[in-house]
Design a protein around this motif. Structure first.
Motif, mmCIF file in Angstrom:
data_model
loop_
_atom_site.group_PDB
_atom_site.id
_atom_site.type_symbol
_atom_site.label_atom_id
_atom_site.label_comp_id
_atom_site.label_asym_id
_atom_site.label_seq_id
_atom_site.Cartn_x
_atom_site.Cartn_y
_atom_site.Cartn_z
ATOM 1 N N GLU A 1 60.413 73.143 111.483
ATOM 2 C CA GLU A 1 60.950 72.541 110.303
ATOM 3 C C GLU A 1 60.238 71.422 110.042
ATOM 4 O O GLU A 1 60.141 70.879 108.752
ATOM 5 C CB GLU A 1 62.461 72.031 110.799
ATOM 6 C CG GLU A 1 63.215 71.297 109.790
ATOM 7 C CD GLU A 1 64.519 70.905 110.195
ATOM 8 O OE1 GLU A 1 64.961 70.055 109.179
ATOM 9 O OE2 GLU A 1 65.118 71.038 111.239
ATOM 10 N N ALA A 2 59.700 70.431 111.038
ATOM 11 C CA ALA A 2 58.784 69.303 110.691
ATOM 12 C C ALA A 2 57.582 69.865 109.949
ATOM 13 O O ALA A 2 57.139 69.174 108.725
ATOM 14 C CB ALA A 2 58.348 68.888 112.109
ATOM 15 N N GLU B 1 61.309 70.402 117.322
ATOM 16 C CA GLU B 1 61.542 71.105 116.254
ATOM 17 C C GLU B 1 60.371 71.287 115.154
ATOM 18 O O GLU B 1 60.494 70.745 114.156
ATOM 19 C CB GLU B 1 62.708 70.605 115.310
ATOM 20 C CG GLU B 1 63.832 70.132 116.334
ATOM 21 C CD GLU B 1 64.658 71.534 116.674
ATOM 22 O OE1 GLU B 1 64.327 72.725 115.879
ATOM 23 O OE2 GLU B 1 65.546 71.499 117.392
ATOM 24 N N LEU C 1 61.742 65.132 114.158
ATOM 25 C CA LEU C 1 61.715 66.461 114.557
ATOM 26 C C LEU C 1 60.642 66.819 115.338
ATOM 27 O O LEU C 1 60.893 67.860 116.318
ATOM 28 C CB LEU C 1 61.741 67.316 113.338
ATOM 29 C CG LEU C 1 63.035 67.076 112.379
ATOM 30 C CD1 LEU C 1 62.707 67.574 110.908
ATOM 31 C CD2 LEU C 1 64.062 67.658 112.998
ATOM 32 N N ILE D 1 68.556 61.733 113.950
ATOM 33 C CA ILE D 1 68.432 63.064 113.211
ATOM 34 C C ILE D 1 69.287 62.935 111.791
ATOM 35 O O ILE D 1 69.206 63.007 110.621
ATOM 36 C CB ILE D 1 68.115 64.344 113.784
ATOM 37 C CG1 ILE D 1 67.114 64.353 114.692
ATOM 38 C CG2 ILE D 1 68.078 65.323 112.842
ATOM 39 C CD1 ILE D 1 65.553 64.225 114.017
#
Length: 949
Positions: free
Chosen positions: A535-536, A532, A527, A499
């Motif tokens: 955010e993705a 996540e 992500l 990341i």
């Protein structure tokens, strides 16, 4: 002197060994008298017959050995029969042997062994010879009166005239039951004038004589042989090297491993060259020219390089063809029978001769590219200019060949070609101008090829070298692209920092540009995999808007599949499938193989979660064919194989799943894919109680160490395996501790095969630890309920796991039955039986256990079988006897149906799209379950019991 490395495992001959065993069974009935086993030198004839002999001896048969020696054609008469007779004398003494024969027989036998006294005086007359033949026939018949007798004669291609005649006589006249002759010969030595050829033709017409040809090992079998010799699974590149050079001949595999694959032992070199050195000198000279051309060379090209006319070339090559050194291939070409013959002949070239011949090949192909097969000219030129030591033309041709390899998706072939360009770079002035690309561009191209071909280690090396040559302030887009590729390689190796790399790459490029979209695609996917999701989702929305505005269809497809991944983790199955289908349609429109293969693999995963595993398998066949066709087996292809293994595991087709895992592992998967495959294998090993294997697998995955996982699916799957490990070992407290740890993880997934599968197991943990740890189990139950309340319930697989988690085991068993998942069904039935037994319903418990037991037995799920049998004994009053049809799985019934039709293992494998090895396992299981020993008896039992009606 160090002995040759020999595999301690008997590899790849199950079908042939079964055929020999059936032949002995038929010999007991008097329907078979002899088996002729042919095969190339080193293919494993001796090992096969010795393994067969060991089995025969263990079953009480008397095994006699005789072998022909190379000198026997020059006068060593009856060599194999003399050896067998000598063995009998050692075992029983001459008196006991002659006691089996008519009076005076010892004088005939004395012609072969002095232990029998003075030979008869009629010598090698027709009468004396006929009498000797009759004595041998009588001897074998008398020996077989007490127990089955097997006479093994090896290397009959070296048999003298008298031995050949006696072999033919015995084959025609052995009608007594319990006698079987097994004879081996080198099929590659049988040139047109070989004296054994008419004998084989004659015996082929004799009733009761079978001919069996031993094939070379497959690539997977070579991998198994290497693993057994080395004690560990070798890497993909090493398997490929040994397989390509040995071409599946076990003796050559062993010889190559003994010498580290760099050289060949002198003994093997002598063996290989022996047939060449017996040829006329002119033939040997032309073979050296042909060897420089490769394993296969066209007639016109060989004529041009050798300078011979068509007639002269044919005359020179005719002896090599007659001796089976060369073979005539399609398209007026010649091929060496084995690549190691070509290699050995090529090694005989003098240094100057080597360079001149390769230069001649390069010159002729340059003048007329039709002299080689279509599409091969660039690669052939690269090979020959390099062999000619012409650096300038070697670099140019290697670069051209690499570009051609990309066009044909031959990425693994492109990598060494680009490495050659890099190696020659400093030797060729103005190399960049010659090929129209700088040194960094070659490294970038090489990293691209390595990435597409799944060669992570090489790819890392290329990316690192390219980044060292660039300045991110001057060429940020170029550096960003390389960092994205480095992140992909890190991800494949399960390393940290993926990341961070991708965020760095994103900062290097302006927003809403093609370069930005190229980074958003992998970043959003990574992500998602780490949980996540919010955010993705934001990145995906921005990325999709941009690619649609700029009509970048392939990037749109990639982003749609990332979006589908988020839906999959949330458990939204219909949305997942719909998005993947849209991506698949775009892939087909654009002709983008990477997109198509990824979409197919994703859909397989979704279909498994939807309870449509059979559809997933059909999709997997399509995807596997596609990845093989376009050189992506080690990338998308391995993802598809892993999903195939998961589908097979869920359906209870465990032997096929194991074979799929082994096939995938032999292709050298990247570390993350390897771990995924090992998890599937560990699930099956755990269910079968193979605890030593489970411990080894879990250790490699890192479950007993402090290694951390970042992907949500890996975290959950590892926890489930560790809990299962402790439960199977009878360690409920340790299983409870593992359950407590996983429940502290903040990231969840509503995927059927992840969190819901785990929750179902957590109920089992709590039930097992309830008495000893009531407070802790109560806390775990509360936490599990909180997790369950957050998860999506979508699809029949989730519902089945949810029912198991809630304790409605009868409903769960019905759900698993509808989904054709026998292991889960049997476990649910066992739990339902336990509930019924605790409630005093002994009859209901017995009914459920009777349904569960054959399911568990068919899977060879030993721990589950033992649990069922234990509860059976506690419940009492249960008759565990079953009809044979109850014990055969649907797949075994399919195999049995084809067995009754007389089909071989290979025929059945082709019919059912499985391997011959898997068929062999099914056949063994069928024979054991029906209580029979041969395929014929199995067919009779199937008819008698109406199993296939």
């Amino acid at each position: 002197m160090r002995g040759r490395s020999v595999s301690p495992v008997f590899v790849g001959r199950e079908e042939e060994l079964a055929t020999l065993s059936e032949s002995l069974d038929d010999a007991r009935k008097g329907t078979v008298t002899a088996v002729l086993l042919g095969g190339e030198a080193g293919v494993g004839k001796t090992r096969l017959v010795h393994r067969f002999a060991e089995q025969c001896a263990a079953d009480g048969a008397h095994v006699l050995f005789g072998g022909c020696v190379e000198l026997s054609t020059e006068g060593l008469a009856y060599a194999p029969f003399t050896a067998a007779l000598r063995q009998l004398v050692r075992e029983h003494g001459p008196a006991a042997v002659t006691g089996l024969l008519p009076d005076g027989a010892e004088r005939d036998l004395a012609r072969l062994l002095p232990e029998f006294g003075e030979p008869s005086g009629d010598g090698e007359t027709e009468t004396g010879r006929a009498r000797l033949f009759e004595q041998f026939l009588t001897l074998l018949e008398r020996l077989a009166e007490n127990r089955p007798t097997v006479l093994v004669i090896e290397d009959i291609h070296w048999a003298d005239r008298s031995s050949r005649d006696l072999i033919a006589f015995l084959s025609r006249n052995l009608h007594t039951t319990q006698v079987l002759m097994v004879m081996t010969y080198r099929s590659d030595d049988l040139h047109r004038q070989h004296p054994l050829r008419p004998v084989l033709a004659e015996l082929g017409r004799v009733q009761g004589v079978l001919r069996l040809e031993l094939p070379r090992l497959s690539r997977d079998e070579v991998a198994q042989q290497m693993t057994a010799i080395l004690g560990a699974t070798p890497d993909y590149a090493r398997i490929e090297n040994v397989y390509e050079r040995s071409e599946g001949i076990p003796l050559f595999v062993e010889a190559l491993l003994e010498n580290g694959e760099c050289s060949f032992p002198d003994s093997m070199q002598d063996l290989i060259l022996a047939s060449v050195e017996r040829l006329p000198e002119e033939t040997q000279r032309v073979l050296r020219v042909a060897a420089a051309g490769g394993n296969r060379v066209g007639h016109a090209l060989l004529a041009a390089v050798s300078g011979l006319s068509d007639v002269e070339l044919e005359a020179a090559l005719r002896p090599a063809i007659a001796r089976n050194v060369l073979q005539i291939a399609d398209g007026r070409a010649y091929a060496f029978r084995h690549s190691l013959i070509r290699e050995a002949v090529h090694d005989e070239l003098l240094p100057g001769e080597h360079q001149r011949l390769h230069a001649r090949y390069a010159e002729e192909i340059s003048k007329d590219r039709t002299l080689v097969p279509p599409g091969r000219a660039a690669v052939e030129l690269a090979h020959h200019w390099y062999g000619a030591r012409d650096d300038r033309w070697a670099l140019l041709s290697a670069w051209e060949a690499a570009q051609e390899s990309f066009k044909t998706f031959a990425y693994t072939e492109a990598v060494p070609l680009l490495e050659r360009v890099l190696m020659l770079w400093d030797r060729v002035p103005e190399a960049a101008e010659l090929i129209g690309a700088d040194h960094t561009a070659v490294l970038e191209r090489a990293s691209e090829a390595a990435n597409a071909g799944g060669d992570v280690d090489r790819g890392v090396k290329f990316v690192k070298a390219a980044l060292a040559e660039l300045d991110e302030t001057r060429e940020p887009a170029r550096v960003s692209q390389l960092i994205v590729r480095r992140a992909a390689f890190k991800n494949s190796k399960g390393q940290l920092g993926v990341i961070d790399d991708l965020r760095h790459a994103l900062r290097l490029v302006p927003e809403n540009t093609p370069e930005w979209a190229e980074v958003v695609t992998p970043l959003s996917r990574q992500l998602m995999l780490r949980g996540e999701i919010e955010e993705a989702d934001r990145l995906l929305a921005e990325g999709l808007r941009w690619v649609r505005e700029h009509d970048d269809r392939c990037l749109e497809a990639e982003l749609l599949m990332n979006q589908a991944l988020g839906h999959s983790l949330r458990g939204h199955l219909a949305a997942t499938l719909a998005l993947n289908e849209r991506a698949l349609a775009i892939g087909h429109e654009a002709g983008n193989v990477r997109v198509i293969a990824r979409a197919l693999g994703n859909n397989m995963d979704t279909l498994i979660d939807m309870g449509r595993a059979d559809e997933a398998l059909r999709l997997g066949e399509e995807g596997w064919r596609l990845t093989k066709k376009y050189g992506r087996t080690r990338g998308n292809g391995l993802f598809i194989l892993n999903n195939r293994a998961e589908a097979l595991e869920s359906l209870g087709r465990w032997d096929e799943a194991i074979e799929t895992v082994e096939t995938a592992l032999s292709l050298g998967p990247v570390l993350r894919t390897r771990y995924a495959l090992l998890r599937v294998r560990a699930d099956i090993a755990l269910a079968r109680g193979e605890m030593q294997l489970v411990e080894s697998l879990l250790s490699e995955i890192g479950l007993f160490s402090a290694r951390t996982e970042e992907f949500v699916q890996d975290v959950i799957s590892n926890a489930r395996l560790l809990i299962g490990w402790h439960l199977t070992r009878g360690e409920p407290a340790a299983a409870l501790a593992a359950a407590e740890r996983i429940l502290t993880q903040p990231k969840r997934s509503s995927k059927a095969m992840l969190s819901w599968r785990l929750l179902s197991l957590l109920r089992t943990v709590c039930d097992a630890a309830q008495e000893t740890e009531p407070e802790r189990t109560a806390a775990v139950r509360r936490q599990a309920a909180e997790v369950a309340a957050e998860l999506t319930v979508d699809g029949p697989v989730v519902e089945a796991y949810r029912l198991s988690y809630l304790g409605d085991f009868d409903a769960a068993a019905d759900a698993w039955e509808r989904l054709h998942r026998p292991h889960n069904q049997a476990k649910a039935l066992l739990k339902a039986a336990a509930v019924a037994a605790r409630g005093g319903d002994r009859e209901g418990a017995a009914t459920r256990l009777k349904a569960a037991l054959p399911l568990a037995e068919a899977l060879r799920a030993t721990p589950l079988v033992e649990e069922i049998e234990t509860l059976c004994r506690r419940v009492g009053g249960l008759d565990l006897a079953q009809e044979p049809s109850d014990l055969l799985t649907p797949r075994e019934l399919e195999v049995l149906r084809l067995v009754t039709q007389g089909r071989t293992n290979r025929d059945i494998a082709a019919e059912l799209f499985i391997s011959a090895k898997t068929v062999s396992v099914h056949v063994s299981n069928i024979l054991a379950k029906l209580g029979v020993t041969t395929r014929g008896e199995a067919a009779a039992a199937a008819h008698r019991l109406s199993l296939l009606s």
